[in-house]
Scaffold this active site. Structure first.
Site, PDB file in Angstrom:
ATOM      1  N   ASP A 246      26.727  37.051  17.551  1.00  0.00           N
ATOM      2  CA  ASP A 246      27.702  36.711  17.470  1.00  0.00           C
ATOM      3  C   ASP A 246      27.591  35.679  16.098  1.00  0.00           C
ATOM      4  O   ASP A 246      27.440  34.658  16.096  1.00  0.00           O
ATOM      5  CB  ASP A 246      28.347  35.588  18.438  1.00  0.00           C
ATOM      6  CG  ASP A 246      30.385  34.763  17.870  1.00  0.00           C
ATOM      7  OD1 ASP A 246      30.444  35.086  16.809  1.00  0.00           O
ATOM      8  OD2 ASP A 246      30.960  34.626  18.976  1.00  0.00           O
ATOM      9  N   HIS A 339      38.902  43.362  15.533  1.00  0.00           N
ATOM     10  CA  HIS A 339      38.545  42.124  15.190  1.00  0.00           C
ATOM     11  C   HIS A 339      37.337  41.767  13.934  1.00  0.00           C
ATOM     12  O   HIS A 339      38.280  40.805  13.082  1.00  0.00           O
ATOM     13  CB  HIS A 339      36.960  41.208  16.386  1.00  0.00           C
ATOM     14  CG  HIS A 339      37.020  39.775  16.076  1.00  0.00           C
ATOM     15  ND1 HIS A 339      38.168  38.727  16.646  1.00  0.00           N
ATOM     16  CD2 HIS A 339      36.553  39.085  15.938  1.00  0.00           C
ATOM     17  CE1 HIS A 339      37.502  37.455  16.447  1.00  0.00           C
ATOM     18  NE2 HIS A 339      36.550  37.944  15.614  1.00  0.00           N
TER      19      HIS A 339
HETATM   20  C1  HEM Z   1      36.858  34.050  22.757  1.00  0.00           C
HETATM   21  C2  HEM Z   1      36.724  34.749  20.910  1.00  0.00           C
HETATM   22  C3  HEM Z   1      35.888  35.544  19.947  1.00  0.00           C
HETATM   23  C4  HEM Z   1      35.021  36.141  19.831  1.00  0.00           C
HETATM   24  C5  HEM Z   1      34.010  36.253  21.380  1.00  0.00           C
HETATM   25  C6  HEM Z   1      34.215  36.497  19.135  1.00  0.00           C
HETATM   26  C7  HEM Z   1      33.535  37.151  18.444  1.00  0.00           C
HETATM   27  C8  HEM Z   1      33.331  37.648  17.781  1.00  0.00           C
HETATM   28  C9  HEM Z   1      31.973  38.719  16.809  1.00  0.00           C
HETATM   29  C10 HEM Z   1      30.696  39.370  17.897  1.00  0.00           C
HETATM   30  C11 HEM Z   1      31.969  38.931  15.610  1.00  0.00           C
HETATM   31  C12 HEM Z   1      31.241  39.428  14.956  1.00  0.00           C
HETATM   32  C13 HEM Z   1      29.831  39.149  14.409  1.00  0.00           C
HETATM   33  C14 HEM Z   1      29.554  38.308  13.141  1.00  0.00           C
HETATM   34  O1  HEM Z   1      30.207  38.124  12.543  1.00  0.00           O
HETATM   35  O2  HEM Z   1      29.680  37.107  14.301  1.00  0.00           O
HETATM   36  C15 HEM Z   1      33.232  37.748  15.013  1.00  0.00           C
HETATM   37  C16 HEM Z   1      33.281  37.614  13.630  1.00  0.00           C
HETATM   38  C17 HEM Z   1      33.754  37.039  13.351  1.00  0.00           C
HETATM   39  N1  HEM Z   1      35.321  36.167  13.668  1.00  0.00           N
HETATM   40 FE1  HEM Z   1      35.094  35.789  15.756  1.00  0.00          FE
HETATM   41  N2  HEM Z   1      35.754  35.529  17.742  1.00  0.00           N
HETATM   42  C18 HEM Z   1      36.087  35.278  18.280  1.00  0.00           C
HETATM   43  C19 HEM Z   1      36.905  34.529  18.342  1.00  0.00           C
HETATM   44  C20 HEM Z   1      37.309  33.871  16.583  1.00  0.00           C
HETATM   45  C21 HEM Z   1      38.330  33.240  16.124  1.00  0.00           C
HETATM   46  C22 HEM Z   1      39.551  31.917  17.150  1.00  0.00           C
HETATM   47  C23 HEM Z   1      37.974  32.797  15.165  1.00  0.00           C
HETATM   48  C24 HEM Z   1      38.829  32.014  13.789  1.00  0.00           C
HETATM   49  C25 HEM Z   1      40.274  32.319  14.110  1.00  0.00           C
HETATM   50  C26 HEM Z   1      37.085  34.702  14.599  1.00  0.00           C
HETATM   51  C27 HEM Z   1      36.607  34.221  13.390  1.00  0.00           C
HETATM   52  C28 HEM Z   1      35.661  35.229  13.018  1.00  0.00           C
HETATM   53  C29 HEM Z   1      35.146  35.839  11.903  1.00  0.00           C
HETATM   54  C30 HEM Z   1      35.230  35.477  10.075  1.00  0.00           C
HETATM   55  C31 HEM Z   1      34.641  36.557  11.825  1.00  0.00           C
HETATM   56  C32 HEM Z   1      33.047  37.944  10.736  1.00  0.00           C
HETATM   57  C33 HEM Z   1      33.995  38.194  10.299  1.00  0.00           C
HETATM   58  C34 HEM Z   1      33.302  39.493   8.450  1.00  0.00           C
HETATM   59  O3  HEM Z   1      33.550  39.377   7.813  1.00  0.00           O
HETATM   60  O4  HEM Z   1      33.014  40.763   9.614  1.00  0.00           O
HETATM   61  N3  HEM Z   1      36.603  34.391  15.953  1.00  0.00           N
HETATM   62  N4  HEM Z   1      33.560  37.148  15.797  1.00  0.00           N
END
Ligand code: HEM
Length: 426
Positions: A246, A339
């Site tokens: 993450d 996601h």
């Molecule tokens: C429990 C809730 C969440 C979990 C477990 C989670 C987990 C992850 C994971 C594993 C990734 C892929 C690896 C990375 O690029 O970091 C990711 C990407 C991302 N997450 Fe989340 N996330 C959560 C909530 C959110 C929320 C609430 C937002 C924004 C409102 C968000 C925005 C993003 C963004 C912008 C990316 C990068 C996407 C990309 O450009 O590839 N996430 N998240």
């Protein structure tokens, strides 16, 4: 600049008008009462009568036993600078988020005094020095990258100057996926206290809460953790409680992109130049239903592999996802509702900087776990909201995640020694 310390409330609620430090007062009082059966340990609980004892100021240095501090314990992050500390920094292993409600004493002048008190003690504690009237000074000597980051909620800015409040400094719009609880939401003031050592956080938080209790009472507190300092190769992406890497597609610290994304070239109020915005969401993660999902289902939900963190279309963590790639059957390799497909932002300046912490409490029958999701961005309307709206509309991860807390804070710029955090608002 008026010296707020002259009228600084002592930690036991008594004004320290005499100019004697509270530590000396208590040390003297405790010594004076020792013969009457009140030990030094009782010093903190001493009442008004004991403080009224005539005490000679002493020049004796504080006899702190500094002990052995080494390795990560001795690492110091300066409180002062153009930007506040604790943001453009490799996340520490622990972080406590303390949100406060202002009391009636926190009028414009009161808020100014409170911010001076916070600055004063945060600067000392983060430097590994005891707070001004530290009751356990030995606990201050191993800060382990202790930082204190101060955020302003809407009510604080309104009390100082309502015309200075940016429109975005308000509760977020509600999303269909939200199940928000009062006990994790809102707040007039935020202190994020982070360190690689949870003991340093416990001590600093306690000192700061006591410092400001005349002006602000604790509304909620959230404690989070990441992997310990040194547990991974420096710069490696950490894992969350779903086992996912993450933070892969996050802006790199000390990069031009980070500067644009977080510190921005804003059109907002002048007092926030060098500052940013902070959205904090407590998001419950249902580990039990996640456990029931097969590994490929988990990878589909996020669009990345669990082992390497690589996109399903690549082999290395930092490979760019190919959202157009199709399987032999003509289906997208990365689901359009995975996601990362929903969260991806085409324009890099419209990204957010995520700095989350895990929380986890397991009983024999239930699990209360999730992410204290923190996002910094110069402009939450242009950067955070479009992403959150897309995710709320559809995102496979929503099956296992539920937002249960939400708060928005303005993060004022940093200050120089002699100044105080938030001074630009005045
Ligand atoms: C429990 C809730 C969440 C979990 C477990 C989670 C987990 C992850 C994971 C594993 C990734 C892929 C690896 C990375 O690029 O970091 C990711 C990407 C991302 N997450 Fe989340 N996330 C959560 C909530 C959110 C929320 C609430 C937002 C924004 C409102 C968000 C925005 C993003 C963004 C912008 C990316 C990068 C996407 C990309 O450009 O590839 N996430 N998240």
């Amino acid at each position: 600049m008026p010296d707020d310390r002259a009228t600084r409330p002592s930690h036991d609620g008594l004004s320290n008008q005499s100019g004697l430090s509270r530590r000396r007062l208590l040390a003297g009082a405790a010594a004076g009462l020792g013969a009457a059966g009140v030990g030094a340990a009782g010093g903190y609980a001493l009442g008004a009568a004991s403080v009224a004892l005539p005490i000679e100021p002493t020049t004796t240095p504080n006899p702190v036993a500094f002990g052995d501090v080494a390795g990560i314990g001795s690492a110091v992050v300066s409180f002062f600078g153009d930007h506040q500390a604790g943001i453009e920094l490799e996340p520490q292993a622990h972080s406590s988020f303390l949100a406060f409600t202002l009391t009636p004493a926190a009028d414009r002048a009161g808020i100014r005094r409170m911010l001076r008190l916070i600055t004063d003690d945060a600067a000392r504690l983060t430097a590994g020095r005891p707070a001004l009237a530290d009751t356990e000074p030995e606990l201050a000597v191993a800060p382990a990258r202790l930082t204190v980051t101060v955020g302003f909620g809407p009510a604080l800015v309104d009390r100082v100057d309502s015309s200075a409040r940016p429109a975005w400094l308000a509760p977020l719009e509600s999303f269909a996926i939200d199940r928000l609880e009062e006990r994790w939401s809102g707040g007039d003031l935020l202190l994020e206290v982070a360190s690689d050592d949870a003991l340093a956080i416990a001590h600093a938080s306690r000192m700061l809460v006591k410092d400001i209790r005349r002006y602000a009472t604790l509304r909620w507190r959230q404690d989070g953790f990441r992997q310990a300092a040194g547990a991974l190769t420096p710069g490696a992406t950490q894992r969350n409680l779903f086992g996912q890497l993450d933070g892969t597609a996050n802006s790199f610290l000390n990069s031009d992109e980070f500067a644009r994304v977080v510190w921005g070239t804003r059109t907002g109020p002048e007092w926030l130049v060098g500052g940013t915005s902070y959205v904090l969401r407590r998001i419950a993660m249902n580990l039990n239903t996640w456990d029931e999902l097969a590994r490929d289902g988990r990878e589909q939900a996020i669009g990345r592999r669990l082992d390497s963190g690589a996109p399903l279309t690549g082999t290395l963590e930092q490979d760019a996802p190919d959202f157009g790639a199709l399987t032999a059957l003509g289906l997208p390799v990365i689901s359009p509702i995975a996601h990362i497909a929903r969260a991806r932002v085409a324009d890099p300046t419209q990204r957010i900087f995520r700095r989350g912490y895990n929380y986890e409490f397991t009983s024999s029958t239930t699990v209360d776990a999730g992410l204290i999701f923190g996002a910094f961005q110069a402009d939450p309307v242009a950067q955070f909201l479009p992403i959150q709206r897309r995710l709320a509309e559809v995102d496979l991860m929503n099956i296992w995640t539920t937002p249960i807390g939400s708060a928005v804070f303005a993060i004022p710029p940093g200050c120089a020694e002699g100044g105080f955090v938030g001074e630009t608002l005045f």
